[in-house]
Enzyme design. Structure first.
Site, short mmCIF file in Angstrom:
data_model
loop_
_atom_site.label_atom_id
_atom_site.label_comp_id
_atom_site.label_asym_id
_atom_site.label_seq_id
_atom_site.Cartn_x
_atom_site.Cartn_y
_atom_site.Cartn_z
N GLU A 1 0.86 -1.19 0.00
CA GLU A 1 0.00 0.00 0.00
C GLU A 1 0.90 1.24 0.00
O GLU A 1 0.84 2.08 0.90
CB GLU A 1 -0.96 0.02 1.18
CG GLU A 1 -0.34 -0.20 2.54
CD GLU A 1 -1.35 -0.03 3.67
OE1 GLU A 1 -2.32 0.72 3.49
OE2 GLU A 1 -1.17 -0.66 4.71
N GLU B 1 4.74 8.70 -3.57
CA GLU B 1 5.46 8.12 -2.43
C GLU B 1 6.45 7.06 -2.90
O GLU B 1 6.85 6.19 -2.14
CB GLU B 1 4.47 7.56 -1.42
CG GLU B 1 3.65 8.65 -0.74
CD GLU B 1 2.74 8.14 0.36
OE1 GLU B 1 2.88 6.95 0.73
OE2 GLU B 1 1.91 8.90 0.84
#
Length: 846
Positions: free
Chosen positions: A550, A559
């Protein structure tokens, strides 16, 4: 993995309702204020000056004009008349303990935007006097009548003068807040010259006639006037707009535009209400939806009832007054001053109360009672509204979990998502069922080969080994729990590994393994890129069949999910599955004046404020490019809203194809076989994760571009049963993952807003750049509008970039749009593995 703070549950907003009389004759004393509170009002407006002052100004201006008309002197030699200072008969205001509870209203009869310099000068003197005196007395909020846009054939000719006057007024007091009162749209019957004793009719004819053809009011005229005012005032935080709501609401596009402007006050005149069958005032369903929409803001606007009747009880204070909440006693005012309100009338007062049912008495405040009825019957908040009550339009820097070790509270926020982990469990379960159905080879050992324990023995084991699942970036373990549930549901035996680099989260994972997972999980502390893979009994490393992560951010890859999953791909088996399997980043241009103002404030102390994309729960915004619109004016219905044009920027898919990964390995190290190095530095080993897109958006309505909103969609797993997807894209989120709260959108700001005329086009260029040590974004926006007949080869074209009003548009004898390029800013220098940004703010060549 956003947001990164703890949500705060907030109750339904309280309606703060004020009372306004445009022809108020009674000074707002403490007694009047207390009587208004007893009636249910929260605030009262007061004029700054009296009719006596108004008469003096009119007389002074009339005498001056008479002298000019009689030829006593010429206008060039005669100085502008000076307004004498205020005296006690000119103003009802004085410093007091309750002055801060009043809303001061400047004189509506002045005309700051008059094209006649004489009228504009006199109006400016009056305006400055009123604002400065209100600030001196301690008034916190001043309502200023908006500019009159039409003067004869001249349209908005004095608008910049008006804006300049407002800018000067903001300096009158450091705590003074100004609200510019504007109609939602310029109705044909609205004319500031109709105000009793207005200075507008004194404008001389030579200033009212222009060579321009007569122009009719357009839908966005008042919004464009407001945009000029707040732009001249540099988005001052003490300046806001107050809207007068009409009986007939405009198109949804204009409603959405005003919603994005953060109105501080909504004024409802009596004309906005209808009468029901019993003769009581009510609002239409669209108006009710409008109020509900605004009341869900982090800072809801005040409501002002204008000219709906006087405050009850002032004409005959000795007679009890009935309201929707019961009688108001004559002693209530005195008791309010003492700090306590009586709940029952005195015996003498009760004797005057008729014995019939009090509900049969006529309500002296029917408009207020109706607004309070709406307050008590507001629709409940949705899941996202309840979760994001404290996050709306709150700027946050994106998380960088690869660089920073997250706090436990941050993980806790993610784990409260009611959708994401259910969908992950569905994806893992579907992958396990397909793995068994397709009879793929399994990388795990038989249960009996575990050697050291006999737990987790599956009765349905088919003797083909276990499917190896690795949760990388496991955090506190929510995906680990879901993987165990999926294995139990499908009956497919698994071998589960949890990999986490955060040493603090690693402790929690071990505790969960002991207390909750019954030691079914192998917990590893490691950066996933350095992990060698599952450890076999012979101390060699095995392979992973299903990789679960995730690592997605608000813009999918911000990210560094591509870099992380590329780094762990060496542990995957030949038939391995990645969950997520792919993800796409999406963009759309938005107007976000509140966010722009917040970043302007940050820029005073943070030189990189404009170079940072922000994670933010976008709420008070307007989509500038839409693919469909509706004439319905019900803002509480999603299907009535225009559909934003959200376009795909780029896509990533995992596992990476072997030739691409092999070439990346070849380039790493700078050998001759690896080529000539990266385009922006480094060996170019990560250039396969660089991206570029060029998107074109059509903007039908005029607007101001403050930045780009970014979203993502991801396919967790696509198999034989169904496709499991997540989305933050407002166009597809309801269908794919309604009520998901783990991610907020991302906002790419522009330092200089771009003003867009109607029917303009935007071209957005976006880069994802890398030099093997870091990743950053670059973005550039160009705007174009075609002027004249497109079929005429001599038609003029001009870029729709912000430029001074005095600058003429560029012209070319070509049907191809002219455009002005923007200059890049300097590179940013940051630590390795940290996501950074380079922006291209709009900037004109000299």
């Amino acid at each position: 993995m956003e947001p990164n703070a703890t949500p705060v549950e907030q109750p339904m907003p309280v309606f703060y309702v004020g009372q306004h009389e445009s022809q108020r004759t009674v000074p707002v004393s403490d007694r009047v204020l207390n009587q208004a509170r007893d009636s249910g009002y929260d605030m009262v407006t007061t004029p700054v000056t009296t009719p006596h002052f108004h008469s003096n100004v009119l007389a002074l201006l009339s005498n001056h004009l008479s002298q000019l008309s009689e030829g006593v002197s010429c206008s060039e030699d005669t100085p502008t008349p000076l307004i004498p200072p205020l005296n006690p008969t000119d103003t009802p205001l004085a410093p007091s303990e309750t002055i801060s509870q009043l809303l001061a209203v400047t004189s509506p009869w002045i005309d700051l935007a008059s094209p006649d310099p004489l009228v504009a000068n006199v109006s400016r003197q009056v305006f400055n006097m009123e604002v400065q005196y209100a600030a001196f007395c301690g008034v916190g909020n001043v309502i200023v009548q908006g500019p009159q846009l039409m003067h004869g054939t001249a349209h908005a000719s004095g608008l910049t003068q008006y804006a300049r006057a407002v800018l000067e007024a903001l300096n009158a007091g450091p705590y003074l807040h100004l609200q510019i009162l504007l109609p939602v749209y310029d109705e044909a019957d609205q004319d500031n010259g109709d105000v009793m004793g207005s200075l507008a009719p004194f404008a001389r004819a030579q200033y009212l006639q222009t060579a321009e053809p007569e122009r009719k009011a357009e839908l966005f005229d008042t919004w464009e006037a407001w945009d000029v005012i707040r732009s001249v005032c540099k988005y001052n935080s003490r300046l806001s707009v107050a809207l007068t709501v009409p009986r007939y609401l405009p198109t949804r596009s204009l409603q959405s535009r005003w919603f994005s402007e953060a109105p501080r006050l909504l004024s409802f005149p009596a004309s906005a209400f209808l009468k029901n069958a019993r003769g009581y005032p009510v609002l239409t369903k669209p108006h009710q939806g409008l109020i509900s929409h605004y009341m869900r803001l982090r800072t809801p606007p005040w409501l002002l009832l204008s000219d709906v009747g006087p405050i009850p009880g002032l004409a005959a204070p000795s007679i009890p007054v009935y309201t929707a909440e019961g009688p108001i006693s004559p002693s209530a005012s005195a008791s309010a001053t003492a700090g306590s309100l009586p709940t029952e009338p005195t015996p003498a007062e009760a004797a005057q109360i008729p014995q019939s049912d009090s509900r049969k008495h006529k309500d002296p405040t029917p408009y207020l009672s109706y607004i309070r009825h709406l307050q008590r019957n507001q629709p409940p908040r949705s899941t996202i509204e309840r979760f994001g009550a404290g996050y709306q339009d709150y700027l946050q820097s994106p998380l960088q979990p690869l660089t920073d070790n997250l706090e436990s509270i941050t993980y806790e926020v993610f784990e409260k998502d009611p959708i994401k982990y259910d969908w992950y469990e569905r994806a893992i379960a579907a992958a396990l069922r397909d793995w068994r159905a397709l009879d793929k080879p399994r990388s795990g050992l038989e249960v009996s080969q575990g050697a050291d324990s006999d737990d987790y023995i599956d009765e349905n084991s088919d003797g083909k080994g276990r499917v190896v699942i690795a949760v990388v970036g496991a955090g506190r373990g929510p995906l680990v729990t879901r993987a165990l549930r999926a294995a139990e549901t499908t009956g497919v035996p698994i071998e589960l590994w949890a990999v986490e680099k955060n040493p603090n989260a690693y402790v929690v994972l071990q505790r969960h393994n002991e207390e909750d997972w019954d030691f079914q999980v192998s917990v590893v502390k490691s950066d996933m890129r350095s992990w060698a893979g599952p450890t076999l009994p012979n101390n060699t490393n095995g392979k992973v069949d299903i990789l679960v992560s995730e690592l997605l951010g608000s813009f999918a890859d911000n990210e560094l999910s591509p870099e992380c999953l590329d780094g762990v791909q060496h542990v995957l088996s030949a038939d391995a599955i990645s969950i997520p399997a792919s993800y796409t980043a999406h963009l759309t241009p938005i107007a976000a004046p509140r966010l722009h103002a917040d970043i302007r404030g940050r820029a005073a102390t943070d030189p990189l404020a404009w170079e940072t994309p922000y994670v933010v729960m976008l709420h008070q915004i307007d989509y500038l490019s839409t693919t469909a619109s509706s004439s319905s004016s019900s803002p509480d219905k999603d299907d009535s809203a225009a559909v934003p044009d959200v376009q795909t920027a780029w896509r990533f898919a995992h596992p990476l194809r072997a030739p691409v990964l092999q070439q990346s390995q070849t380039r790493r190290g700078g050998s001759a076989a690896g080529g000539g190095g990266g385009a922006v530095g480094g060996d170019g080993a990560n250039e396969h994760n660089a991206r570029f897109c060029r998107l074109r958006f059509c903007c039908r309505e005029p607007g101001v571009l403050h930045g780009l909103a970014g979203y993502f969609e991801t396919v967790l797993y696509e198999g034989s049963e169904a496709t499991v997807e997540l989305s933050t894209n407002p166009v597809t989120m309801a269908a794919k993952s309604r009520d998901m709260i783990s991610w907020f959108p991302i906002f790419f700001p522009l330092k200089t807003p771009i003003h867009l005329p109607a029917a303009s086009e935007l071209e957005v260029s976006m880069w994802r750049q890398t030099d093997d040590r870091k990743v950053w974004y670059e973005w550039m926006v160009e705007a174009f509008v075609t002027i004249g007949d497109a079929g005429n080869s001599n038609s003029a074209t001009s870029p729709a970039t912000a430029q001074p009003a005095s600058a003429p548009p560029e012209k070319e004898n070509s049907a191809k749009p002219a455009k002005r390029r923007n200059d890049p800013t300097d590179y940013l220098t940051v630590p390795p593995t940290q996501l950074t940004i380079r922006t291209f703010p709009p900037r004109n060549h000299d």
